[in-house]
Motif scaffolding. Structure first.
Motif, PDB file in Angstrom:
ATOM      1  N   PHE A 150      -7.616   4.914   6.385  1.00 59.37           N
ATOM      2  CA  PHE A 150      -8.382   4.512   5.192  1.00 59.37           C
ATOM      3  C   PHE A 150      -8.217   5.390   3.955  1.00 59.37           C
ATOM      4  CE2 PHE A 150     -10.790   3.003   8.920  1.00 59.37           C
ATOM      5  CZ  PHE A 150     -10.680   1.644   8.685  1.00 59.37           C
ATOM      6  N   ALA A 151      -8.184   6.730   4.116  1.00 59.69           N
ATOM      7  CA  ALA A 151      -8.204   7.596   2.925  1.00 59.69           C
ATOM      8  C   ALA A 151      -6.902   7.424   2.148  1.00 59.69           C
ATOM      9  CB  ALA A 151      -8.386   9.047   3.347  1.00 59.69           C
ATOM     10  N   ARG A 152      -7.024   7.211   0.850  1.00 56.76           N
ATOM     11  CA  ARG A 152      -5.829   6.957   0.037  1.00 56.76           C
ATOM     12  C   ARG A 152      -5.799   7.862  -1.183  1.00 56.76           C
ATOM     13  NH1 ARG A 152      -4.539   5.426   4.077  1.00 56.76           N
ATOM     14  NH2 ARG A 152      -4.107   3.316   4.810  1.00 56.76           N
ATOM     15  N   LYS A 153      -4.567   8.176  -1.638  1.00 58.32           N
ATOM     16  CA  LYS A 153      -4.431   9.029  -2.817  1.00 58.32           C
ATOM     17  C   LYS A 153      -4.861   8.279  -4.072  1.00 58.32           C
ATOM     18  CE  LYS A 153      -0.605  11.769  -1.016  1.00 58.32           C
ATOM     19  NZ  LYS A 153       0.854  11.726  -0.850  1.00 58.32           N
ATOM     20  N   ASN A 154      -4.475   7.024  -4.175  1.00 57.64           N
ATOM     21  CA  ASN A 154      -4.881   6.176  -5.306  1.00 57.64           C
ATOM     22  C   ASN A 154      -4.753   6.928  -6.629  1.00 57.64           C
ATOM     23  OD1 ASN A 154      -5.905   3.871  -6.552  1.00 57.64           O
ATOM     24  ND2 ASN A 154      -8.048   4.433  -6.182  1.00 57.64           N
ATOM     25  N   PRO A 155      -3.590   7.526  -6.913  1.00 64.15           N
ATOM     26  CA  PRO A 155      -3.493   8.458  -8.045  1.00 64.15           C
ATOM     27  C   PRO A 155      -3.417   7.753  -9.398  1.00 64.15           C
ATOM     28  CG  PRO A 155      -1.339   8.137  -7.102  1.00 64.15           C
ATOM     29  CD  PRO A 155      -2.288   7.316  -6.262  1.00 64.15           C
ATOM     30  N   LEU A 205     -10.945   9.006  -0.767  1.00 61.56           N
ATOM     31  CA  LEU A 205     -11.813   7.858  -0.501  1.00 61.56           C
ATOM     32  C   LEU A 205     -11.015   6.706   0.086  1.00 61.56           C
ATOM     33  CD1 LEU A 205     -13.841   7.688  -3.833  1.00 61.56           C
ATOM     34  CD2 LEU A 205     -14.762   8.250  -1.581  1.00 61.56           C
ATOM     35  N   GLY A 253       0.784  -1.233   0.000  1.00 57.13           N
ATOM     36  CA  GLY A 253       0.000   0.000   0.000  1.00 57.13           C
ATOM     37  C   GLY A 253       0.814   1.280   0.000  1.00 57.13           C
ATOM     38  N   GLU A 254       0.096   2.381   0.088  1.00 54.54           N
ATOM     39  CA  GLU A 254       0.677   3.723  -0.026  1.00 54.54           C
ATOM     40  C   GLU A 254       1.810   3.956   0.981  1.00 54.54           C
ATOM     41  OE1 GLU A 254      -2.363   6.794  -0.365  1.00 54.54           O
ATOM     42  OE2 GLU A 254      -1.049   8.211   0.667  1.00 54.54           O
ATOM     43  N   ALA A 266     -11.003  12.499  12.549  1.00 50.15           N
ATOM     44  CA  ALA A 266     -10.775  12.746  11.121  1.00 50.15           C
ATOM     45  C   ALA A 266      -9.347  12.345  10.731  1.00 50.15           C
ATOM     46  CB  ALA A 266     -11.038  14.200  10.786  1.00 50.15           C
ATOM     47  N   GLU A 281      -9.038   8.518  10.854  1.00 46.73           N
ATOM     48  CA  GLU A 281      -9.713   7.897   9.712  1.00 46.73           C
ATOM     49  C   GLU A 281      -8.870   8.075   8.437  1.00 46.73           C
ATOM     50  OE1 GLU A 281     -13.102   9.943   8.244  1.00 46.73           O
ATOM     51  OE2 GLU A 281     -13.743   8.272   6.986  1.00 46.73           O
ATOM     52  N   ASN A 322      -1.790  -0.849  -6.983  1.00 42.19           N
ATOM     53  CA  ASN A 322      -2.604   0.174  -7.661  1.00 42.19           C
ATOM     54  C   ASN A 322      -2.289   0.197  -9.143  1.00 42.19           C
ATOM     55  OD1 ASN A 322      -2.124   0.736  -4.838  1.00 42.19           O
ATOM     56  ND2 ASN A 322      -3.369   2.549  -5.163  1.00 42.19           N
ATOM     57  N   HIS A 331       3.051   7.047  -8.212  1.00 45.95           N
ATOM     58  CA  HIS A 331       2.603   6.522  -6.929  1.00 45.95           C
ATOM     59  C   HIS A 331       3.797   6.046  -6.122  1.00 45.95           C
ATOM     60  CE1 HIS A 331       0.180   3.429  -4.444  1.00 45.95           C
ATOM     61  NE2 HIS A 331      -0.211   4.628  -4.074  1.00 45.95           N
TER      62      HIS A 331
END
Ligand SMILES: Cc1cc2nc3c(=O)[nH]c(=O)nc-3n(C[C@H](O)[C@H](O)[C@H](O)COP(=O)(O)OP(=O)(O)OC[C@H]3O[C@@H](n4cnc5c(N)ncnc54)[C@H](O)[C@@H]3O)c2cc1C
Ligand SMILES: [Zn+2]
Lengths: 107, 415
Positions: A43-48, B251, A22-23, A36, A39, B301, A52
């Motif tokens: 969980f929040a990911r850039k997923n660009p 997200l 993962g990231e 915030a 979280e 990814n 990467h």
């Protein structure tokens, strides 16, 4: 099939020898941090689409974690580097910039 | 729109088939809509359809960067089932499965729903326990499933080798009313019905930006100009992170490649769907006779719609052990799609940090089966601004609240 070079032991191998984790460069938040932040860290990911930075483990080799810079649109690997860094090192950034002049740098 | 019927076929047969209408229009975008839906995959189109049908909202555009159903909706192995473990999942997947039963009639378009039965093989002790647990949960949820023994499996699928050696078949979770449907037809049928209601299905138009005023969405920027809207629904599967970025939030989703392949066509050999989750192999036979084969997802990814060779090897290796006859088949085609994976392997149907903007994503490797139910729930969310009973549990804030709908333990992988 990705080819990766483990910076810990120097072995270059196919992706079956490694495991993606993962990231990279997440800022960690623990007990006492606000909801915030926690979280976002969990969980929040850039997923660009594009450059990467990610963690890999040399699972069927030396067993150590390292980082890689890779393009998710072409699967090109720009380079791998030690996991003991807070941000991508200058020579990795230079390699990316050479291949992707429009890249805005690590944010 | 002229209805399709046996009389229409007879009439057209008598005049060289020159009276058929176009199935849907190809309009230029208007300057403003009540609702814009980004993504003309199954979920986006179904959302539009139920907005019109259930809520009378018809000033709607569905904007697609490629062609109708060219995303995962046209790339999947079409398995439809609803035997999930958690209550919110069973509710929405069973709603979808039951809508599939009559979808051809509702849409006046043959989507070839084939409730031929789906079995999920138990090949380890823990899978036996897991599927028995799912069987009991399904009984309470009103979803018809049954745990069957190896002899029953062999009776239903004579071409299966149940003796291993690596992974013998110990039983299976059997859902007799699960099955498959024609994936393109699902997209086409919904598109035709939407177009008939006066909605605009706009293809070859990419959304490149999202504009807002005072924290509320106001317009989308596209390759065909800026289009105003009162409400926005993002339904773009693997590209959800990219769209969310335009709207200014992140997200809990990662995009990875999932692959499938089909063999040369052969005579009918298997008339149910078999899923082997431990070894990552899925098999059914299409109406054309091709063996349709799916496997495991990549772990990194990826936006290239191209997966790793190792997963093709892994899948064929596993399937050849269970179905020895497959070893003699040539594969015709292989392809990949970009699937949107969430941490708990459950979807997101939710409001977002941007006002009047809603998102439907995270269906990952298993969202073909849910298209009608998801569209139904999403339409209610978009129309009312608040989730109804089907969507409620799938909101984004479940990640903050630790309220996961954990299906990863139930299925190992989802399909
Ligand atoms: C190989 C494979 C096998 C699968 N097998 C199964 C199975 O057996 N059973 C099952 O239930 N599910 C299966 N799935 C999962 C299922 O295909 C998906 O969950 C489902 O199709 C998602 O539908 P969707 O409408 O959300 O997304 P999509 O069909 O991907 O539609 C999203 C659309 O958004 C468009 N888009 C993206 N970005 C933009 C933009 N910026 N502007 C405009 N448009 C945009 C895309 O072009 C695309 O057409 C499989 C998936 C794959 C890849
Ligand atoms: Zn190493």
């Amino acid at each position: 099939m990705l080819l990766l070079t483990c910076p810990c032991c120097g072995v270059t191998a196919e992706e079956t020898e490694f495991h993606n984790a993962g990231e990279a460069h997440l800022k960690r938040y623990g007990p006492g941090s606000d909801d915030a932040d926690y979280e976002a860290y969990m969980f929040a990911r850039k997923n660009p689409r594009g450059v990467h930075f990610e963690r890999w483990r040399h699972a069927f080799g030396c067993g150590k974690f390292f980082h890689a810079a890779r393009c998710t649109m072409t699967l090109e690997v720009f380079g791998t580097y030690s996991a003991q860094t807070l941000a991508p090192p200058a020579e990795i950034a230079a390699k990316i910039k050479a291949r992707r002049p429009e890249w805005e740098g690590y944010k | 729109m002229r209805r399709y019927s046996v009389f229409a076929i007879a009439r057209e047969a008598m005049r060289q088939h020159n009276g058929w209408d176009r199935a849907w229009a190809s309009p230029e975008p208007k300057s403003h809509y009540d609702v814009i839906i980004v993504g003309a995959g199954g979920h986006g189109l179904a959302t539009a359809y139920y907005l019109g049908k259930n809520f009378g909202i018809k000033n709607v555009a569905i904007i697609e960067k490629g062609w109708l159903g060219g995303g995962n909706t046209g790339r999947n192995t079409t398995i439809i089932r609803s035997n999930y473990l958690q209550d919110p999942s069973a509710a929405i997947y069973e709603k979808a499965r039951s809508l599939y039963e009559t979808l051809s009639q509702d849409l006046n378009y043959n989507i070839m729903f084939s409730p031929r039965g789906v079995m999920m093989l138990a090949q380890t002790e823990s899978e036996i326990r897991g599927y028995r647990r799912t069987e009991y949960a399904n009984t309470l949820q009103g979803v018809e499933t049954r745990f069957i023994g190896p002899n029953e499996v062999k009776r239903l699928v004579p071409i299966m080798n149940i003796h291993g050696p690596r992974y013998p078949v110990l039983g299976a979770l059997w859902q007799p009313r699960a099955g498959t449907a024609r994936h393109d037809a699902v997209a086409w049928g919904y598109a035709r019905a939407c177009s008939d209601m006066g909605m605009d299905v706009i293809q070859n138009c990419e959304v490149t930006g999202i504009e807002s005023v005072g924290g509320q969405v106001s317009a989308v920027v596209t390759t065909k100009g800026t289009i105003g809207t009162k409400k926005l629904a993002m339904v773009v599967a693997g590209h959800s992170g990219h769209l969310a970025n335009m709207a200014g939030f992140r997200l809990p989703v990662e995009s990875v490649a999932l692959q499938a392949m089909v063999s040369e066509p052969i005579k009918p050999a298997i008339d149910v769907v078999v899923m082997a989750n431990t070894v990552h192999g899925y098999l059914s036979q299409s109406d054309k006779g091709e063996m349709v084969i799916g496997g495991g997802a990549d772990h990194f990814n990826n936006y290239t719609q191209r997966g790793s060779w190792m997963h093709i090897e892994e899948t064929t290796r596993a399937l050849v052990e269970t179905f020895p006859m497959l070893s003699r088949l040539k594969m015709l085609r292989q392809w990949g799609g970009i699937v949107d994976m969430t941490g708990d392997r459950s979807p997101i149907i939710s409001k977002t940090p941007l006002g009047n903007t809603f998102i439907n994503c995270g269906w990952g490797t298993g969202g073909f089966k849910s298209i009608p139910g998801s569209g139904w729930a999403m339409a209610e969310l978009v129309a009312k601004g608040e989730p109804g009973p089907l969507a409620q549990a799938f909101s984004l804030d479940r990640f903050r609240e630790g309220r996961f709908i954990d299906e990863s333990v139930a299925a190992g992988v989802a399909h």
